[in-house]
Design an enzyme around this catalytic site. Structure first.
Site, PDB file in Angstrom:
ATOM      1  N   ASP A 161       0.851  -1.196   0.000  1.00 28.50           N
ATOM      2  CA  ASP A 161       0.000   0.000   0.000  1.00 28.50           C
ATOM      3  C   ASP A 161       0.884   1.243   0.000  1.00 28.50           C
ATOM      4  O   ASP A 161       2.109   1.143   0.037  1.00 28.50           O
ATOM      5  CB  ASP A 161      -0.933  -0.003   1.217  1.00 28.50           C
ATOM      6  CG  ASP A 161      -0.183   0.007   2.539  1.00 28.50           C
ATOM      7  OD1 ASP A 161       0.870  -0.663   2.625  1.00 28.50           O
ATOM      8  OD2 ASP A 161      -0.617   0.687   3.476  1.00 28.50           O
ATOM      9  N   HIS A 187       1.662  -9.102  -2.809  1.00 29.45           N
ATOM     10  CA  HIS A 187       0.650  -8.034  -2.872  1.00 29.45           C
ATOM     11  C   HIS A 187       1.359  -6.677  -2.959  1.00 29.45           C
ATOM     12  O   HIS A 187       2.046  -6.255  -2.022  1.00 29.45           O
ATOM     13  CB  HIS A 187      -0.174  -8.117  -1.587  1.00 29.45           C
ATOM     14  CG  HIS A 187      -1.271  -7.119  -1.471  1.00 29.45           C
ATOM     15  ND1 HIS A 187      -2.507  -7.291  -2.056  1.00 29.45           N
ATOM     16  CD2 HIS A 187      -1.329  -5.935  -0.821  1.00 29.45           C
ATOM     17  CE1 HIS A 187      -3.283  -6.261  -1.766  1.00 29.45           C
ATOM     18  NE2 HIS A 187      -2.588  -5.421  -1.012  1.00 29.45           N
ATOM     19  N   ASP A 206       0.911 -17.874  -3.151  1.00 22.06           N
ATOM     20  CA  ASP A 206       1.639 -16.853  -3.914  1.00 22.06           C
ATOM     21  C   ASP A 206       0.661 -16.164  -4.853  1.00 22.06           C
ATOM     22  O   ASP A 206       0.744 -16.290  -6.071  1.00 22.06           O
ATOM     23  CB  ASP A 206       2.800 -17.492  -4.690  1.00 22.06           C
ATOM     24  CG  ASP A 206       3.649 -16.419  -5.370  1.00 22.06           C
ATOM     25  OD1 ASP A 206       3.590 -15.251  -4.938  1.00 22.06           O
ATOM     26  OD2 ASP A 206       4.352 -16.762  -6.342  1.00 22.06           O
ATOM     27  N   GLU A 256       2.119 -10.337   1.358  1.00 22.05           N
ATOM     28  CA  GLU A 256       2.496  -8.948   1.093  1.00 22.05           C
ATOM     29  C   GLU A 256       4.011  -8.818   1.268  1.00 22.05           C
ATOM     30  O   GLU A 256       4.693  -9.788   1.639  1.00 22.05           O
ATOM     31  CB  GLU A 256       1.734  -7.998   2.040  1.00 22.05           C
ATOM     32  CG  GLU A 256       1.843  -6.542   1.601  1.00 22.05           C
ATOM     33  CD  GLU A 256       0.733  -5.629   2.125  1.00 22.05           C
ATOM     34  OE1 GLU A 256      -0.213  -6.129   2.759  1.00 22.05           O
ATOM     35  OE2 GLU A 256       0.814  -4.412   1.869  1.00 22.05           O
TER      36      GLU A 256
END
Ligand code: 9MR
Length: 872
Positions: A340, A664, A712, A721
C-alpha cells in the site's frame, strides 16, 4: 523461477482459488441459465453502453474506449441462489481483442454489492477458460454474477461463452503444488555450515539419501531420520544431514526414493547478493523521489510518488484526518510501508532501526558505495543514506512546538480510502491524511532517531544533533502522554498498527537514548523498567515485532558499547542468550529446522519476519559467545525461508528455483497486468498466516496446516504482502550470513582449530607472508592510487582482505580490480570476481581514485587476512 506446474496453473489466467483446486465444478445443480448462449441472450443483461449480441455461439460486446472503472461496463445475470457455508465453482471462457483485467464478481444485486467472489481476471485475445471456487458467506436467494469489463483506454470487443456456476457441496480441500518431496535450501549451504533437509514420505523407517553433484556423480549417501508427523504441516517427514560435505560447487541435488530436490550450491559467497538485494528493497519503496533506471533498471524505474504532481495530492502539505488539527505537515519522503502507499511511524521505526543495527554491527562491510542508491559516493555509508530517507520522514511527523501534544509523533499518514490493485504511486488520486499522534509512534521516533544520532555523528554532526533533539523531545512528550493509544478500528485507507501496550516501546527508546547519551534519566528508565531482566517479556515466544519492540533495546544494550555496569551488561546478555537457547531448541526440535514455534502453532501475519527476528536474536547470541549452535540455528532458519519448508517455496523473490513472485503490491503487480513488473529480487513474502485474514486465503485455504496457510497470489495480502519491517530483518540476517563465509565468524580462543585464529599453521586461509606496494598520484583535492599485494610465502592466499587506515580525510570514490569498502578512515579491499587467490610468488594489482581536503599521506601499515604485511 516458479515451478513449471505452478506457473502453468497461474498462467491459465486462473487466479485465486483456481490455481491448484480441482475440480472446476462443485457438486450441485447448474445455477446459470443459458450459459452457452444456445438460446440467445436471455436472461443475460448488460449496461446500455455495450449492446451485446450472440456471434458464433458466443455473447460479444463492443466496449467503447475511455471508460474509467471496471463497473462502467457490465455483463450480468441475476437471480442466482446461494447458501451460506456452501461451496460453488464458477467457470467461463472469454476473450478480449485488447488484453484487459476484468473483475468477475458474484455479489449482492443491490447496494452495498457485497461480494462472495471478487476476482481480477486477465483476459487476452485467445479464448481463455477461467475457473474459481468460493464458499458463500451468506444466504442469498438472488445473487448477481457480474463481469465488470470497463476501464480500458482503448475500445475492444469482449466475448463470453460456457458460463457455469455449480455448487452446494462441502468446500474442496486446497491441494497446493509442492513439487518434490525432498526439501532443501534452494540457494545453498555455507561450506562449513550445517547442511540438512527434510523429505515428505509415507515411510516410517529410515530411507537412503544420496547427494549428487552437478555432473550426476554421487558425492555422499546416508540414512534419513524418521521424525513422525510434523505438526506444523501435518506431513509425515524424515530429515537428512550432509554437513560433512564441504566441497564447493553448484548444482548439487539430494535424492530420496527416486525423488530429487531442487538444485543448490555449496560455497561461501552464497549470501553475497541477498544482502544487497534485500537492502535495495528500501530504495524501491522510497516515496517522494523518482526511482532511477540507472540504479534499478528500466523495469523498476518510476516517477516519484506522492510528490505533488497531479493526480497525486502530495505529501508536502498533509492535513489531519477528520480535521482533528488545524496545521498541516510536510511529510514528503520516507518509505511506503508495503504493497500500500501508507507511511507509518510505528512500523517505520522498527524498520529503520533494524537497518541501522545491521550497519552498527558491521559498519566496515557497509560503507559508502556498497549499495545502488542515489547518494552512493557521497562519503557517507549508503545504508546510512537509506536510513536517513526514513529518519527524515519520522521526524517530519512530529507535532510542531506550540501545538497541543507538541513533540509527539503522528501515528501514520495514508490515503483516505483504500485504492485497488494495481495503483501506481504517482497516479494515486486519494487525499492524504495525518492520523492522530500516539505514544507508540512517539517512542518509535525517539528510539530510531537516538540510534541514528550516534551513527551519523562521524559523518554529519549537525544532523546527528538534530536527530538527538528530535529524539529527546519525543521522549519528553511520551513521558508527558504515556498512554495515547492508536485506535484499533482506524483502518480505512491504511493499516491500523494499533498497539495496546507501550511498555516495550518505552524500554526500547530508553535503551537507545541511554546508549547514545549515557544520561542518568534513560539509565533509570532502562534498569528500572518492569521489563528489565525479564527474558520472556523482552523476547516473547513467537518473536519480537513492530508491536513488541523491547528486544531491539535489549539487543543493542547487549552488543553496542554503552555505560551499563559490568553486572548489568552480564544481565542483559544473559537475557539474549537465554532467549536464543529457547529459539535454538525450537530449531533443533522441528523437522523443518526453523527457530519459530508459536503457541498453538499459530503462524501470524508476517510469520516469515518472526522467524527472521528470532534468527536475529540467535545471531546476536552467536556474536556474543562464538557458540556455533546459535549460528547453526540461524542457518537452518535461512534454509526454511529459502525452500526447506512444507510448501517447497523460497519466500524471497529471485532466490531459488521455486521462488515466490506475486506478492501483494500496487506497482509490482505483474499478476494483474503483464506490463508491470514482479517484485524485484530480494523481496520477502509475509508467509503462512494460519488465521486466514483475507478473502482469497479464506476462500481457498480453509483447513490448511499452519505452515501451509500461504498462497503466492497477489490478492492474498495476509499471507503474501511485502513490507519494510519484514525485509529489514532479512537484510540484517543476509549481512550476518554473508559475513560468516565458511567459518564461525569469530575467533574462539579455546579452539585450536578455529579457522579465525590467524596463527593456525594448518589453515591455508591464514595470512601468509606478504608485501604491499602503495603508490599515489596526488593533486589538489584528489588522488589516484595503485596497490600491489605480493604473496611472499609458500602457500596460496585465497579470499584475501587487505585492510588499512588513513591518517587523514581521504575518501575513495571509485575503484577497480577489487571491491573496496570504507568506513570512516578504515578501508578494506577484497578480490574482484577474477583475482580471489594469490599464488606463492604472485601478486594482485588494484587501484582507486578519491578526494581529500587538506593534507594527505599514504598509509604505511597494512594487514592481509588479519596479519601484518611488509611494505615495499
Ligand atoms: O504486519 C501487520 C500485521 O502484524 C497485522 O496483523 C496486520 C493487520 O493489522 O497488519 C499488518 O500490517 C499491514 C499494515 O496494516 C498496512 N500495510 C501493509 C502491512 C503488511 O500487511
Amino acid at each position: 523461477m516458479l515451478g513449471a506446474a505452478l506457473a502453468a496453473g497461474l498462467a491459465a489466467g486462473a487466479l485465486a482459488a483456481s490455481a491448484a483446486v480441482t475440480p472446476a465444478t462443485a457438486a450441485g445443480p447448474e445455477l446459470i441459465d443459458n450459459g452457452g448462449f444456445s438460446s440467445g441472450t436471455t436472461p443475460w443483461w448488460w449496461t446500455e453502453n455495450i449492446p451485446s449480441t450472440v456471434v458464433d455461439g458466443r455473447l460479444c460486446a463492443d466496449v467503447p474506449a475511455g471508460t474509467t472503472n471496471p463497473w462502467d461496463a457490465i455483463i450480468g445475470q441475476d437471480g442466482i441462489p446461494l447458501a451460506a457455508g456452501e461451496s460453488y465453482a464458477l467457470s467461463f471462457t472469454a476473450s478480449a481483442t485488447t488484453p484487459i483485467t476484468i473483475r468477475t464478481n458474484v455479489q449482492l444485486a443491490v447496494d452495498p454489492w457485497t461480494t462472495e467472489l471478487a476476482s481480477p481476471d486477465a483476459i487476452g485475445a485467445t479464448p481463455t477458460t477461467v475457473s474459481h471456487v468460493f464458499t458463500a458467506g451468506a444466504d442469498n436467494d438472488a445473487a448477481q454474477l457480474a463481469f465488470q469489463i470497463g476501464g480500458s483506454d482503448a475500445a475492444y470487443t469482449f466475448c463470453l461463452d460456457d458460463v457455469s456456476l455449480t455448487g452446494g457441496a462441502e468446500p474442496p480441500v486446497y491441494e497446493p503444488d509442492t513439487g518434490s518431496p525432498v526439501r532443501v535450501n534452494q540457494v545453498g549451504y555455507l561450506t562449513e555450515g550445517p547442511k540438512s533437509g527434510t523429505v515428505v514420505t509415507d515411510a516410517t523407517t529410515a530411507r537412503t539419501w544420496t547427494l549428487h553433484d552437478a555432473d550426476g556423480t554421487e558425492v555422499a549417501t546416508g540414512s534419513t531420520v524418521p521424525q513422525g508427523v510434523d505438526p506444523t504441516s501435518e506431513q509425515n517427514v524424515h530429515t537428512f544431514d550432509f554437513s560433512s560435505v564441504t566441497e564447493p560447487g553448484d548444482g548439487y541435488t539430494v535424492t530420496v526414493d527416486g525423488e530429487t530436490s531442487e538444485p543448490f550450491t555449496i560455497g561461501d559467497g552464497i549470501y553475497d547478493g541477498l544482502r544487497d538485494d534485500a537492502l535495495a528493497f528500501f530504495y524501491h519503496q522510497r516515496s517522494g523521489i523518482e526511482i532511477d533506471a540507472d540504479l534499478v533498471g528500466e523495469e523498476y524505474a518510476r516517477p516519484a510518488g506522492h510528490a505533488n504532481a497531479a493526480p497525486n495530492q502530495g505529501d508536502d502539505n498533509v492535513p489531519c484526518w477528520q480535521d482533528r488539527c488545524d496545521y498541516t505537515l510536510d511529510a514528503a519522503g520516507g518509505w511506503y510501508d508495503a504493497g500500500d502507499h501508507g507511511k507509518y511511524v510505528v512500523n517505520g521505526g522498527i524498520s529503520v532501526a533494524q537497518l541501522l543495527s545491521a550497519y552498527e554491527r558491521d559498519s566496515a562491510e557497509l560503507g559508502d558505495s556498497t549499495l545502488a542508491v542515489p547518494e552512493r559516493g557521497n562519503g557517507v555509508p549508503d545504508l546510512l543514506d537509506e536510513a536517513r530517507w526514513e529518519l527524515d520522514f519520522l521526524t517530519s511527523m512530529q507535532v510542531p512546538a506550540g501545538e497541543e501534544l507538541a513533540g509527539m509523533a503522528h501515528h501514520k499518514l495514508h490515503d483516505a480510502q483504500w485504492t485497488g490493485l494495481p495503483t501506481m504511486p504517482w497516479e494515486d488520486p486519494q487525499p492524504r491524511e495525518l492520523h492522530p499522534p500516539s505514544t507508540a509512534a512517539t517512542l518509535n521516533l525517539a528510539a530510531a532517531a537516538a540510534q541514528g544520532a550516534r551513527l551519523f555523528e562521524e559523518y554529519d554532526a549537525a544532523y546527528a544533533a538534530e536527530l538527538l533533539t528530535a529524539a529527546e523531545t519525543a521522549w519528553d512528550a511520551a513521558i508527558a502522554h504515556p498512554a495515547v493509544l492508536a485506535d484499533p478500528t482506524d483502518g480505512t485507507g491504511g493499516g491500523a498498527y494499533s498497539d495496546g501496550n507501550v511498555s516495550d516501546e518505552f524500554f526500547w527508546a530508553a535503551s537507545e537514548l541511554f546508549i547514545t547519551t549515557g544520561a542518568a534519566e534513560y539509565r533509570q528508565a532502562v534498569t528500572g523498567s518492569e521489563l528489565w531482566n525479564d527474558t520472556a517479556a523482552l523476547f516473547p515466544n513467537g518473536g519480537f515485532s513492530w508491536g513488541s519492540t523491547a528486544a531491539l533495546g535489549a539487543l543493542d544494550l547487549a552488543t553496542v558499547d554503552n555505560g551499563l555496569t559490568a553486572g548489568e551488561l552480564a544481565t542483559v546478555r544473559a537475557n539474549v542468550t537465554d532467549a536464543a537457547d529457547g529459539f535454538a531448541a525450537q530449531a533443533e526440535q522441528q523437522a523443518y529446522g526453523l527457530p519459530y514455534l508459536p503457541d498453538d502453532y499459530a503462524y501470524v501475519w508476517g510469520s516469515n519476519s518472526q522467524v527472521l527476528n528470532n534468527m536475529v536474536v540467535l545471531a546476536a547470541a552467536h556474536d556474543l559467545t562464538g557458540d556455533t549452535e546459535y549460528r547453526d540455528a540461524v542457518l537452518t532458519g535461512l534454509d526454511y525461508i529459502l525452500g526447506r519448508n512444507p510448501l517447497n517455496l523460497s519466500y524471497v523473490t529471485g532466490y531459488g528455483e521455486r521462488d515466490v513472485e506475486n506478492q501483494h503490491h500496487r506497482f509490482w503487480a505483474n499478476q494483474l497486468d503483464a506490463s508491470l513488473p514482479h517484485p524485484p529480487a530480494g523481496s520477502l513474502a509475509g508467509g503462512p498466516d494460519s488465521s486466514l485474514e483475507d478473502p482469497v486465503a479464506q476462500d481457498t485455504l480453509g483447513g490448511c496446516a499452519p505452515a501451509m496457510c500461504y498462497m503466492d497470489h497477489i490478492e492474498s495480502y495476509s499471507t503474501n504482502e511485502v513490507t519494510i519491517n519484514w525485509n529489514a530483518p532479512l537484510a540484517w540476517i543476509a549481512a550476518y550470513a554473508d559475513g560468516l563465509g565458511g567459518d564461525d565468524g569469530g575467533e574462539d580462543p579455546d579452539d585450536p582449530d578455529d579457522p579465525d585464529d590467524p596463527d593456525d599453521p594448518d589453515d591455508p586461509d591464514d595470512p601468509a607472508a606478504c608485501e604491499v606496494s602503495y603508490v599515489s598520484n596526488r593533486w589538489s583535492g584528489g588522488f589516484s592510487t595503485q596497490v600491489t599485494v605480493r604473496n611472499t610465502g609458500d602457500t596460496a592466499i585465497s579470499a584475501w582482505e587487505l585492510a588499512w587506515s588513513f591518517d587523514d580525510a581521504q575518501r575513495i570514490t571509485n575503484h577497480w580490480n577489487s571491491v573496496i569498502t570504507q568506513s570512516g578512515r578504515d578501508v578494506t579491499a577484497r578480490p574482484a570476481a577474477w583475482n580471489g587467490t594469490i599464488q606463492p610468488g604472485s601478486s594482485v594489482n588494484f587501484g582507486f581514485n578519491g578526494t581529500v581536503s587538506g593534507a594527505a599521506a599514504d598509509p604505511d601499515a597494512f594487514t592481509l587476512n588479519g596479519g601484518a604485511c611488509d611494505t615495499a
